[in-house]
Design a protein around this motif. Structure first.
Motif, short mmCIF file in Angstrom:
data_model
loop_
_atom_site.label_atom_id
_atom_site.label_comp_id
_atom_site.label_asym_id
_atom_site.label_seq_id
_atom_site.Cartn_x
_atom_site.Cartn_y
_atom_site.Cartn_z
N GLY A 1 4.07 -5.55 2.15
CA GLY A 1 3.45 -6.78 2.63
C GLY A 1 4.34 -7.67 3.48
N ASP A 2 5.67 -7.59 3.27
CA ASP A 2 6.56 -8.54 3.95
C ASP A 2 6.81 -8.13 5.41
OD1 ASP A 2 6.66 -9.63 1.48
OD2 ASP A 2 8.51 -8.61 0.90
N ARG A 3 6.85 -6.81 5.66
CA ARG A 3 7.17 -6.36 7.02
C ARG A 3 5.92 -5.80 7.68
NH1 ARG A 3 10.45 -1.96 6.48
NH2 ARG A 3 11.07 -2.06 8.65
N ALA A 4 5.75 -6.12 8.95
CA ALA A 4 4.51 -5.71 9.63
C ALA A 4 4.62 -4.30 10.19
CB ALA A 4 4.20 -6.69 10.75
N GLY B 1 -4.26 -1.12 -0.97
CA GLY B 1 -3.91 -2.07 0.08
C GLY B 1 -4.53 -1.65 1.40
N SER B 2 -4.33 -2.47 2.44
CA SER B 2 -4.89 -2.11 3.74
C SER B 2 -4.07 -2.73 4.87
CB SER B 2 -6.34 -2.58 3.84
OG SER B 2 -6.42 -3.94 3.53
N THR B 3 -4.17 -2.10 6.04
CA THR B 3 -3.49 -2.59 7.23
C THR B 3 -4.15 -1.96 8.45
OG1 THR B 3 -1.33 -2.91 8.28
CG2 THR B 3 -1.73 -0.75 7.28
N MET C 1 0.84 -1.20 0.00
CA MET C 1 0.00 0.00 0.00
C MET C 1 0.87 1.25 0.00
SD MET C 1 -2.76 1.19 2.89
CE MET C 1 -1.79 2.07 4.07
N LYS C 2 0.53 2.18 -0.89
CA LYS C 2 1.21 3.47 -0.85
C LYS C 2 0.18 4.54 -1.20
CE LYS C 2 5.18 6.14 -2.35
NZ LYS C 2 6.35 6.25 -3.21
N VAL C 3 0.06 5.51 -0.31
CA VAL C 3 -0.98 6.52 -0.51
C VAL C 3 -0.50 7.87 0.05
CG1 VAL C 3 -2.11 5.84 1.66
CG2 VAL C 3 -3.45 7.00 -0.07
N THR C 4 -0.90 8.96 -0.64
CA THR C 4 -0.54 10.32 -0.20
C THR C 4 -1.82 11.05 0.16
OG1 THR C 4 1.29 10.28 -1.75
CG2 THR C 4 0.74 12.42 -0.81
#
Length: 372
Positions: free
Chosen positions: A93-96, A65-67, A1-4
């Motif tokens: 996605g790989d690192r929390a 994406g989401s988290t 995820m990448k958002v501005t």
């Protein structure tokens, strides 16, 4: 995820959703806010399992994406970033972790997987109607103070919202009571509210809805079923469970035959009660009202500290009467009167008193007396 996203908008939205999150949580995921980016929008969601708030705001989405991240910490970080800054949120996605960048500041927050985040599935809503935001706010403002805080009588821990009135003058009515006082407000029944189930909206939900209404000219969509209620205010959607209980038959408490009418200037009355109650003890708080034609004497006697009396001119033409009330409750009710003049209808020292605005009968208040 990448958002501005723009700081001011993110801060405002986080301000709305993070309040739902309890500071102390035994379930870690409930301390988090769900952040989801897709289709040039960022949505934020928080819940305490009884109440869920979702808000959507415009954003530049580079990667969808989401988290989930700790709600209060995320809010504090955004609050402290410089005004006017663009904030980049990036999760890989790989690192929390979620990286938060703005200018030269960079933070990383531990995340928990989105799949663990609970969903307060609302199910089908049987009724839906729209109300002006100012009416919703007024309904809450005028009744909220009387909601009980006693957990044992949990069915009184909210506002009872139901269809009332007659076929000619159908109303949407809000009622709250704690056993000592009762507040009731009627609004013209909106289209779609006919035959709705009577529901008890919890105290926390009511407080959040009140805070979310920032524009009195807006419109609020209310949807409800037997178990849930949903408020949509602009980009914010608040879904809440309802209190599962039976609200008492409040109509029996509203006095019908009180024949002694006292008409009083609201401001004068409020100020006089406030002044004499300075003497009252924390525990007692009783103020005595001594009525005689054209005159009201308010008095407080506290064996530990002294006494106080004040006399005000009133319109009263019935027999003399002495009656006592909790001064705090009297002040709470006086604060709800919107006009300049209040009418109190009394019966005797042991019976409930009815209080209304002289010129607006849409709201009524009932107050139980105290022994003085």
């Amino acid at each position: 995820m990448k958002v501005t996203v723009e700081r001011a908008q993110l801060l405002k939205s986080l301000g709305h959703v993070h309040r739902v999150v309890e500071r102390r949580n035994t379930i870690p995921i409930l301390g988090n806010v769900l952040v989801r980016a897709e289709n040039a929008k960022l949505s934020l969601k928080a819940t305490d399992l009884d109440l869920e708030v979702t808000e959507t705001l415009p954003a530049e989405t580079a990667t969808a994406g989401s988290t989930t991240v700790p709600a209060h910490m995320f809010y504090d970080i955004v609050r402290k970033l410089p005004d006017g800054s663009q904030i980049v949120l990036e999760a890989d996605g790989d690192r929390a972790v979620l990286a938060i960048r703005a200018g030269r500041s960079r933070f990383t927050l531990q995340t928990l997987p989105e799949n663990d985040f609970p969903d307060l599935a609302a199910g089908d809503m049987s009724h839906s109607f729209n109300l002006a935001a100012k009416d919703v706010k007024r309904l809450i403002d005028r009744t909220q103070f009387a909601i009980s805080t006693e957990e044992t009588r949990y069915y009184l821990n909210g506002i009872y919202l139901h269809a009332a009135g007659s076929a000619k003058a159908a109303t949407l009515r809000g009622v709250a009571t704690d056993g000592h006082r009762l507040a009731q407000l009627d609004l013209v029944q909106p289209k779609g509210a006919e035959g709705m189930p009577g529901v008890i909206v919890p105290r926390k939900t009511v407080g959040e809805v009140q805070r979310l209404i920032e524009d009195n000219e807006a419109e609020v969509t209310i949807e409800l079923s037997q178990a849930k209620i949903r408020f949509t205010i602009g980009n914010v959607v608040l879904t809440s469970k309802l209190i599962d209980g039976t609200f008492p038959d409040y109509g029996r408490v509203i006095p019908q035959g009180n024949d002694k009418e006292l008409v009083v200037d609201k401001k004068d009355f409020e100020n006089a009660v406030d002044r004499v109650s300075t003497i009252s003890s924390e525990r007692g708080r009783a103020v005595k009202l001594s009525l005689s034609p054209g005159k009201l004497v308010l008095s407080v006697t506290n064996p530990d500290s002294g006494s106080a009396t004040e006399e005000i001119e009133v319109e009263y033409a019935s027999d003399a009467l002495d009656i006592g009330f909790n001064s705090r409750y009297l002040l709470d009710i006086a604060a709800q009167i919107e006009g300049d003049v209040a009418t109190l209808k009394l019966a005797d020292p042991g019976s409930p008193t009815l209080v209304q605005d002289k010129d607006d009968k849409s709201a009524l208040y009932v107050l139980m007396p105290m022994r003085v």
